[in-house]
Design a protein around this motif. Sequence first.
Motif, PDB file in Angstrom:
ATOM      1  N   ASP A  36       0.826  -1.212   0.000  1.00 57.00           N
ATOM      2  CA  ASP A  36       0.000   0.000   0.000  1.00 57.00           C
ATOM      3  C   ASP A  36       0.859   1.261   0.000  1.00 57.00           C
ATOM      4  N   ALA A  37       1.936   1.256   0.784  1.00 60.07           N
ATOM      5  CA  ALA A  37       2.830   2.418   0.829  1.00 60.07           C
ATOM      6  C   ALA A  37       3.511   2.628  -0.519  1.00 60.07           C
ATOM      7  N   ALA A  38       3.900   1.543  -1.179  1.00 60.56           N
ATOM      8  CA  ALA A  38       4.532   1.654  -2.497  1.00 60.56           C
ATOM      9  C   ALA A  38       3.533   2.145  -3.537  1.00 60.56           C
ATOM     10  N   LEU A  39       2.292   1.654  -3.470  1.00 60.09           N
ATOM     11  CA  LEU A  39       1.259   2.096  -4.410  1.00 60.09           C
ATOM     12  C   LEU A  39       0.956   3.576  -4.237  1.00 60.09           C
ATOM     13  N   ALA A  40       1.125   4.091  -3.023  1.00 60.39           N
ATOM     14  CA  ALA A  40       0.890   5.514  -2.757  1.00 60.39           C
ATOM     15  C   ALA A  40       1.925   6.405  -3.453  1.00 60.39           C
ATOM     16  N   CYS A  41       2.969   5.811  -4.005  1.00 63.36           N
ATOM     17  CA  CYS A  41       4.009   6.562  -4.713  1.00 63.36           C
ATOM     18  C   CYS A  41       3.677   6.764  -6.196  1.00 63.36           C
ATOM     19  N   ALA A  42       2.478   6.429  -6.605  1.00 66.16           N
ATOM     20  CA  ALA A  42       2.113   6.443  -8.019  1.00 66.16           C
ATOM     21  C   ALA A  42       2.347   7.784  -8.708  1.00 66.16           C
ATOM     22  N   ASN A  43       2.250   8.888  -7.979  1.00 67.29           N
ATOM     23  CA  ASN A  43       2.408  10.210  -8.590  1.00 67.29           C
ATOM     24  C   ASN A  43       3.714  10.902  -8.193  1.00 67.29           C
ATOM     25  N   VAL A  44       4.627  10.160  -7.637  1.00 64.08           N
ATOM     26  CA  VAL A  44       5.839  10.762  -7.066  1.00 64.08           C
ATOM     27  C   VAL A  44       6.648  11.569  -8.089  1.00 64.08           C
ATOM     28  N   PHE A  45       6.682  11.151  -9.334  1.00 66.22           N
ATOM     29  CA  PHE A  45       7.512  11.840 -10.325  1.00 66.22           C
ATOM     30  C   PHE A  45       6.790  12.985 -11.040  1.00 66.22           C
TER      31      PHE A  45
END
Length: 131
Positions: A36-45
């Motif tokens: 879930d924490a990794a999926l929350a990075c979807a817009n990081v870039f």
Amino acid sequence: KVIEGMEIVDARTAPCKLDRIKWARYEITVPTDKVDAALACANVFEAPVVVMKKSKSGEKETDISPLVRDFHVKPFDGGVRISVLCAAGNDAFLNPSYVAAVVCDRAGINERDGIAFVRKCLLLDDGVTEI
């Protein structure tokens, strides 16, 4: 010479000059229970992402977000898979390990063993045409 643990699955002659290559598509597999924490990075870039990037002239702070396109994070049983286009030209290059490090850092993934990188294809400057 092949590095231990590396497998060559395909090799071809380039149909054009190599200086036309600008992008490479990678699949990065990150084993983790912090999906879930990794999926929350979807817009990081979509915003600047500044890292200490190594170059021929040494290390310096660099915003790597312009070197990343088409970034997606999807779950799989046992972790996440990242699909990403990274700059791969002579004038701009991003090692996909920086992408994995950003996701792991932001998701609190400390265990980095088992991360796998597969370069799926090389693309021309339009980011669409595969060679």
